[in-house]
Design an enzyme around this catalytic site. Structure first.
Site, PDB file in Angstrom:
ATOM      1  N   SER A 241      97.190   6.280   7.298  1.00 49.03           N
ATOM      2  CA  SER A 241      98.306   5.099   7.368  1.00 49.03           C
ATOM      3  C   SER A 241      98.793   4.328   8.299  1.00 49.03           C
ATOM      4  CB  SER A 241      98.980   4.640   5.949  1.00 49.03           C
ATOM      5  OG  SER A 241     100.351   5.589   6.267  1.00 49.03           O
ATOM      6  N   LYS A 242      99.140   3.071   8.835  1.00 49.09           N
ATOM      7  CA  LYS A 242      99.153   2.989  10.125  1.00 49.09           C
ATOM      8  C   LYS A 242     100.966   2.688   9.907  1.00 49.09           C
ATOM      9  CE  LYS A 242      98.820  -1.176  12.813  1.00 49.09           C
ATOM     10  NZ  LYS A 242      99.216  -2.748  13.416  1.00 49.09           N
ATOM     11  N   ARG A 243     101.588   3.082   8.756  1.00 48.14           N
ATOM     12  CA  ARG A 243     103.416   3.398   9.144  1.00 48.14           C
ATOM     13  C   ARG A 243     103.174   4.378  10.078  1.00 48.14           C
ATOM     14  NH1 ARG A 243     106.285   5.853   6.236  1.00 48.14           N
ATOM     15  NH2 ARG A 243     104.803   5.989   4.149  1.00 48.14           N
ATOM     16  N   LYS A 244     102.017   5.472   9.430  1.00 48.17           N
ATOM     17  CA  LYS A 244     102.517   7.084   9.441  1.00 48.17           C
ATOM     18  C   LYS A 244     101.390   7.207  10.829  1.00 48.17           C
ATOM     19  CE  LYS A 244     102.935  11.389   7.162  1.00 48.17           C
ATOM     20  NZ  LYS A 244     102.496  11.906   5.636  1.00 48.17           N
ATOM     21  N   GLY A 246     100.119   4.813  13.132  1.00 50.51           N
ATOM     22  CA  GLY A 246      99.849   4.532  14.456  1.00 50.51           C
ATOM     23  C   GLY A 246      98.748   3.401  14.143  1.00 50.51           C
TER      24      GLY A 246
END
Ligand code: GLU
Length: 482
Positions: A241-244, A246
């Protein structure tokens, strides 16, 4: 006719997992001579943005796997309304007037428990209509024929036989109280409208499929064949995921950092799929020949990378695969891609038009064996394309050795009697070695200093070749400047 759709919600960037879903859909459809629809799931007006649509489309264009039709769900409201109406009329759906409960401890806006009010299923048609006409808000729900005791089954293209007892399926919402369609309704109605034959999507939708089968049946449409793709995990084993994880999760990062579209297609196709002969490098035509849904594994695929390491910002395999494509694609095509990056960086050089074109192609051809991304040509190879380039520390040391700078000045003077015809690798070598012998220095001193003056680097392709790649005019200028 095989017809597939890729259905991203434009609420953010396109995830590489989504890109992989698109690629598998595309390959499958093209192998069958079928069509690919890009369905933009933009019914969530609050979260959908134009920027996200733009980013999705430009990301997909970058992959160079063209689709055949584009369909916006926001433009299909009429179909969704008609579908809802039809389900209501046939009794496959009912109005649920239960007021939404607001739970102050919940982060969700409202909690609308399914079957919390079973009476709603049994409301007479007449009462239901009367209350709706009186303006009482309601949610439209699917009336799951739970009494049948049926076991719902489907054959997943990847996960095989799937089944679920109908009694475990809730009366899911079809329309919200403002009348807008939910994902389930809009997705199925549109799949009917688009005559989709195969739905290939992420595994996270597998449980939805049972609901969708019921909906398709209620809409009198033969349910498509379903295939669910395993997830992509990050190096830590959690869902990518982008949140985790990047920017490495976003498709456009690869474009911006110099991947070739088909290089990325090749890499992403290897996430969860493998060829029988374990081959890993494929042109698009080879992928079309080799890819098969049956080669998709059920296990989740892991994307490894190290954000803190510039060299390994992406999966080392991704970089390797891209490097292999750089080495083997048509050099004219490669030059064309590099030009795009040069233009974007304001580094485009008018010398590369006309006669200079051959020199550029030769330069690209020589450099590509050393690089893995298009950005490498712009960053590591800046000196080959532009007069503006940095001098590395090691290279500066080579310039500072002995009389190196004076010798380069002398070399420049000698080259002034040359023209483009006489300026070739043999003559450059003769001139450099001659000067070294005359002044009693090792040829290496002049060679290393020349490389530093001409490219700002201490290593690179053969130094004599570099002179020719840059051309007489640039060589004289850079030797003098040094
Ligand atoms: N918009 C949905 C998603 O992005 C589509 C899922 C589907 O393919 O049905 O997850």
């Amino acid at each position: 006719m095989t017809r597939v759709r890729f259905a991203p919600a434009p609420t953010g960037f396109l995830h590489i997992g989504g890109a992989r879903t698109y690629i598998f859909n595309w390959l499958f459809a093209r192998q069958q001579g079928g069509k690919v629809v890009l369905r933009i799931d933009d019914t969530d007006v609050e979260r959908s943005t134009k920027e996200a649509i733009k980013s999705i489309i430009s990301g997909l264009l970058f992959l160079e796997l063209p689709w055949d039709e584009t369909y916006y769900q926001s433009g299909a409201r009429e179909f969704h309304d008609k579908g809802a109406e039809r389900l209501l009329v046939t009794g496959a759906a009912y109005r649920d007037f239960t007021p939404p409960r607001v739970d102050p401890s919940s982060t969700e806006k409202q909690v609308s428990p399914w079957l919390a009010n079973p009476g709603m299923r049994e409301l007479s048609g007449e009462e239901s209509r009367r209350r709706a006409e009186a303006g009482e808000p309601f949610v439209l729900r699917f009336r799951v024929p739970r009494e049948s005791g049926r076991i719902l089954e489907f054959q997943d293209m990847i996960f095989g036989s799937q089944s679920r007892a109908i009694e475990d399926i809730e009366d899911f919402a079809l329309c919200r109280s403002d009348g807008s369609p939910t994902y389930h309704l809009a997705s199925c109605v549109d799949d009917v409208e688009l005559e989709i034959s195969h739905v290939i999507r992420g595994q996270d939708h597998l449980t939805n499929t049972f609901k969708h089968i019921l909906l398709f049946e209620a809409l009198d449409f033969n349910p498509p064949t379903f295939g669910h793709l395993p997830l992509l995990l990050g190096p830590d084993g959690s869902k990518l995921s982008k949140r985790k994880h990047g920017p490495v999760v976003s498709l456009t990062t690869y474009r911006d950092r110099g991947f070739l579209g088909h290089g990325l297609v090749n890499y992403l196709s290897l996430l969860g799929w493998s060829a029988k002969d374990d081959r890993e490098i494929f042109t698009l035509d080879e992928l079309l020949e080799t890819f098969s849904i049956s080669g998709i594994q059920r296990g989740n695929a892991v994307v490894t990378f190290d954000e803190s390491d510039d060299q390994n910002w992406a999966d080392p395999k991704a970089l390797w695969v891209n490097g292999q494509h750089l080495r083997t694609i048509d050099v004219e095509d490669l030059a064309h891609y590099i030009e795009k990056h040069l233009l974007a960086e304001d580094m485009w050089n008018p010398d590369f038009v006309g006669e200079g074109r051959d020199r550029m192609i030769a330069t690209v051809d020589m450099l590509r064996t050393r690089y893995v991304t298009l950005r490498d040509f712009i960053e590591k190879g800046a000196a080959y394309f532009s007069d503006e380039f940095a001098i590395e520390e090691k290279a500066r040391k080579n310039l500072d050795k002995g009389d190196a700078r004076t010798l380069l000045h002398e070399l420049a003077k000698r080259f002034k009697s040359y023209d483009e015809d006489t300026f070739n690798e043999d003559n450059v070598e003769k001139e450099v070695r001659g000067l070294a012998a005359e002044r009693g220095v090792k040829p290496g001193l002049i060679i290393n200093a020349s490389r530093a003056a001409l490219t700002g680097q201490s290593v690179g392709p053969s130094a004599f070749w570099i002179f020719i790649a840059l051309g007489l005019e640039h060589v004289i200028k850079r030797l003098e400047q040094a």
